[in-house]
Design an enzyme around this catalytic site. Structure first.
Site, short mmCIF file in Angstrom:
data_model
loop_
_atom_site.label_atom_id
_atom_site.label_comp_id
_atom_site.label_asym_id
_atom_site.label_seq_id
_atom_site.Cartn_x
_atom_site.Cartn_y
_atom_site.Cartn_z
N HIS A 1 27.22 1.83 -37.45
CA HIS A 1 26.20 1.08 -38.17
C HIS A 1 24.86 1.81 -38.16
CE1 HIS A 1 23.30 -1.92 -39.19
NE2 HIS A 1 24.16 -2.91 -39.20
N CYS A 2 24.69 2.79 -37.27
CA CYS A 2 23.34 3.33 -37.03
C CYS A 2 23.07 4.67 -37.70
CB CYS A 2 23.09 3.45 -35.54
SG CYS A 2 23.23 1.89 -34.68
N ILE A 3 23.74 5.71 -37.21
CA ILE A 3 23.35 7.08 -37.57
C ILE A 3 23.46 7.34 -39.08
CG2 ILE A 3 23.62 9.54 -36.95
CD1 ILE A 3 22.88 7.84 -34.55
N ILE B 1 22.91 5.33 -41.41
CA ILE B 1 22.10 4.38 -42.18
C ILE B 1 20.61 4.44 -41.84
CG2 ILE B 1 21.68 1.88 -42.45
CD1 ILE B 1 24.74 1.57 -42.33
N ASP B 2 20.32 4.35 -40.55
CA ASP B 2 18.92 4.17 -40.14
C ASP B 2 17.96 5.25 -40.64
OD1 ASP B 2 20.11 2.10 -38.85
OD2 ASP B 2 20.09 3.04 -36.89
#
Ligand SMILES: NC(=O)c1ccc[n+]([C@@H]2O[C@H](COP(=O)([O-])OP(=O)(O)OC[C@H]3O[C@@H](n4cnc5c(N)ncnc54)[C@H](O)[C@@H]3O)[C@@H](O)[C@H]2O)c1
Length: 447
Positions: free
Chosen positions: A279-281, A283-284
């Protein structure tokens, strides 16, 4: 300067923190919120968990887990003595003293920040907020979200921020299934934009985490979190690009990274893979690129890293096609066994997983694909929609031996690589999962 009115609310908040009689609230009981609830209860705080997904709140109330690496026994421990209750009813918001918001912050179809869940959460809280509460945004997001998006909605409650209602930002650093760090031992960065909110936030998280890292503002805390993720994204892109060069030069990138990391200073090891997931790398970093445009600024490293990382699944497929061609098997007749759907080892999380992209690309090229992941087995269609190919419930010897090649996309500990190499006609390994196998190395292609 802390005014008199905030003083009375703050004093009672601080007192409750000291006696651990605060009732805490967590909004969003997913991969971040549920481990946070576990931490809060382990530190002696009662937790009310809020989630719009009633299947999750019902499961918690029944003592069941829906996250692979959180055993049912831990949910049952949290449920004992009603230390944790879960509900979709936001009227209970008035009964808690703190609200840690852990809702999703994805990208929309145009790859722009989608803060719908943060906005909706804030709107659900407003009618039930009361003086003396602390609201903390934990979701990863661009600098400015707490001040520009969350605060204006919370202000609709009529409560004065920094006097009656305390608000701050503290990014989540959860690393699911990492055996070396627990939520409590990972230092907690936090920031607030007024003295009373800062004091309340520092006291609350200071009572829970081994180390807190206060910064000067919500914006600084938001930026610190995106910096961490961009740092990973850019370094993974670098090593992914070098992997492609190494393939051309007939060098093993993993051997090279392992050698370089023996330098005791100035080098941090990152490893290549089939693409970014989670979910993080993936997208953020784009949250920051989007925000940077407001300042007429182009974040070139982020864009370049995104380009390199997005291309990795395609490179894996090229490697597979080349390998199958070299063995004289027509791609549209080749039977491929894919191992691993989760985006990283030993978890059940398939969000943004490159495996899903690779499965689709392989199916488009006519490969007959079957796939297996011991952590997500059976849940795939339910969670991520129907995938092409055949989902296997178990990994039998016949299945391994019957495939023209086995493609390892996730290096779960549950995969017995010795058996896999022994039974497979050939193995295409995108994670160096077979590094310790010494016999039959000629069967292994690193990709
Ligand atoms: N997963 C990680 O490892 C990780 C690590 C660090 C930070 N984060 C960040 O933490 C945030 C949450 O991520 P996650 O992985 O826990 O997501 P998740 O999808 O696992 O969980 C989010 C939960 O929020 C619930 N939800 C959505 N809208 C809601 C609403 N309006 N009100 C109440 N509940 C709502 C969903 O039903 C879901 O249960 C994201 O911003 C993410 O970037 C995640």
């Amino acid at each position: 300067m802390i005014s008199e009115v905030s003083c009375s609310h703050l004093d009672s908040f601080l007192q409750k923190t000291e006696t651990r009689s605060l009732t805490t609230g967590i909004v969003g009981l997913g991969y971040v919120g549920l481990p946070l609830a576990r931490l809060f209860t382990s530190q002696g705080f009662k937790v009310v968990g809020f989630d719009i997904d009633e299947s999750k709140t019902r499961k918690i109330m029944r003592g069941e887990s829906y996250i692979g690496h959180i055993p049912e026994s831990e949910i049952q421990d949290m449920r004992s003595g009603d230390q944790l209750i879960a509900t979709s009813n936001f009227s209970c918001v008035s009964s808690v003293d703190t609200l840690s918001i852990c809702v999703p912050t994805p990208l929309d179809r145009a790859r722009q920040p989608d803060l719908t869940a943060v906005r909706k959460t804030a709107e659900s809280l407003v009618p039930h907020l009361r003086p003396g509460q602390l609201v903390i945004l934990e979701s990863t997001t661009y600098p400015g979200t707490t001040t520009e998006v969350l605060l204006p909605i919370l202000e609709q409650s009529g409560l004065k921020i920094g006097q009656e209602l305390f608000v701050g930002y503290s990014p989540e650093r959860e690393d699911p299934a990492n055996p070396h760090f627990t939520a409590r031992t990972i230092p907690k960065v936090l920031g607030a934009n007024d003295p009373a909110s800062r004091k309340a936030l520092e006291a609350f998280y200071g009572a829970i985490f081994d180390q807190i890292v206060p910064v000067s503002s919500c914006e600084a805390a938001e930026m610190a979190k995106v910096l961490e993720n961009i740092y990973r994204c850019v370094n993974i892109a670098l090593v992914n690009e070098l992997k492609l060069l190494c393939q051309r030069m007939n060098l093993n990138i993993w051997e090279i990274v392992d050698a370089a990391k023996t330098k005791p200073f100035g080098f941090q090891a990152f490893y290549p893979g089939p693409g970014l997931g989670g979910h993080c790398i993936p997208i953020d970093p784009f949250y920051l690129s989007w925000k940077a445009r407001e300042y007429d600024f182009s974040t070139r490293f982020i864009e370049l890293a995104g380009e390199v990382n997005t291309n990795m699944p395609y490179e894996v497929v090229i490697r597979v096609v080349d390998h199958i061609n070299a063995r004289g098997i027509p791609a549209n007749k080749a039977r491929l066994l894919v191992l691993g759907l989760a985006y990283k080892k030993n978890v059940d999380d398939c969000r943004e997983s490159p495996s899903i992209k690779i499965l689709k690309l392989l199916a488009d090229r006519g490969f007959v694909v079957s796939y297996f992941d011991p952590h997500v087995n059976g849940y795939v269609s339910h969670r991520y929609g129907r995938l092409p190919g055949t989902e296997l419930r178990e990994l039998s010897d016949d299945v391994i031996a019957g495939a023209d090649a086995t493609l390892i996309l996730t290096d779960h500990d549950a995969f017995d690589c010795e058996r896999i190499v022994q039974l497979s006609k050939s193995v295409i390994d995108t994670r160096n999962a077979t590094r310790s196998i010494t016999s039959q190395r000629e069967k292994i292609v690193l990709a």
